[in-house]
Design a protein around this motif. Structure first.
Motif, PDB file in Angstrom:
ATOM      1  N   ASP A 147      -3.402 -12.257   4.740  1.00  0.00           N
ATOM      2  CA  ASP A 147      -3.520 -11.025   5.523  1.00  0.00           C
ATOM      3  C   ASP A 147      -2.897  -9.883   4.711  1.00  0.00           C
ATOM      4  N   PRO A 148      -3.703  -8.914   4.258  1.00  0.00           N
ATOM      5  CA  PRO A 148      -3.170  -7.862   3.394  1.00  0.00           C
ATOM      6  C   PRO A 148      -2.075  -7.021   4.049  1.00  0.00           C
ATOM      7  N   GLN A 149      -2.114  -6.859   5.357  1.00  0.00           N
ATOM      8  CA  GLN A 149      -1.065  -6.089   6.040  1.00  0.00           C
ATOM      9  C   GLN A 149       0.269  -6.839   5.988  1.00  0.00           C
ATOM     10  N   LEU A 150       0.240  -8.148   6.217  1.00  0.00           N
ATOM     11  CA  LEU A 150       1.476  -8.925   6.178  1.00  0.00           C
ATOM     12  C   LEU A 150       1.995  -9.058   4.748  1.00  0.00           C
ATOM     13  N   ILE A 151       1.094  -9.070   3.789  1.00  0.00           N
ATOM     14  CA  ILE A 151       1.504  -9.063   2.382  1.00  0.00           C
ATOM     15  C   ILE A 151       2.206  -7.742   2.074  1.00  0.00           C
ATOM     16  N   LYS A 152       1.613  -6.640   2.509  1.00  0.00           N
ATOM     17  CA  LYS A 152       2.189  -5.305   2.292  1.00  0.00           C
ATOM     18  C   LYS A 152       3.580  -5.196   2.914  1.00  0.00           C
ATOM     19  N   GLU A 153       3.775  -5.860   4.053  1.00  0.00           N
ATOM     20  CA  GLU A 153       5.067  -5.843   4.743  1.00  0.00           C
ATOM     21  C   GLU A 153       6.081  -6.788   4.082  1.00  0.00           C
ATOM     22  N   GLY A 154       5.640  -7.554   3.099  1.00  0.00           N
ATOM     23  CA  GLY A 154       6.529  -8.472   2.410  1.00  0.00           C
ATOM     24  C   GLY A 154       6.772  -9.788   3.138  1.00  0.00           C
ATOM     25  N   LEU A 155       5.952 -10.076   4.153  1.00  0.00           N
ATOM     26  CA  LEU A 155       6.139 -11.301   4.935  1.00  0.00           C
ATOM     27  C   LEU A 155       5.398 -12.497   4.355  1.00  0.00           C
ATOM     28  N   THR A 156       4.287 -12.251   3.668  1.00  0.00           N
ATOM     29  CA  THR A 156       3.494 -13.336   3.115  1.00  0.00           C
ATOM     30  C   THR A 156       3.107 -13.010   1.677  1.00  0.00           C
TER      31      THR A 156
END
Length: 71
Positions: A46-55
């Motif tokens: 998920d690019p949003q969760l990647i951007k948030e540093g979670l994944t």
């Protein structure tokens, strides 16, 4: 491996691109797990969760989360 959460009552598989994907609930689960497991790495695209540093992005992880525990 864990399936991402859905925003309906189905137990079917879902990808981060699917309208039935529940990003908020998936995010909260990841935060919960990371709070209780320092050093946990979550692979999920998920690019949003990647951007948030979670994944972290990882080939083949559009429809499930892979949890890597530090050990």
């Amino acid at each position: 491996d864990i399936r991402p959460f859905r925003n309906d009552d189905s137990r079917a598989s879902v990808t981060w691109r699917d309208p039935a994907y529940d990003r908020d609930q998936t995010r909260e689960y990841i935060r919960f797990m990371k709070d209780r497991n320092p050093g946990l790495t979550v692979l999920f695209n998920d690019p949003q969760l990647i951007k948030e540093g979670l994944t972290k992005k990882w080939r083949g992880h559009d429809n499930h989360l892979h949890l890597k525990f530090k050990g």
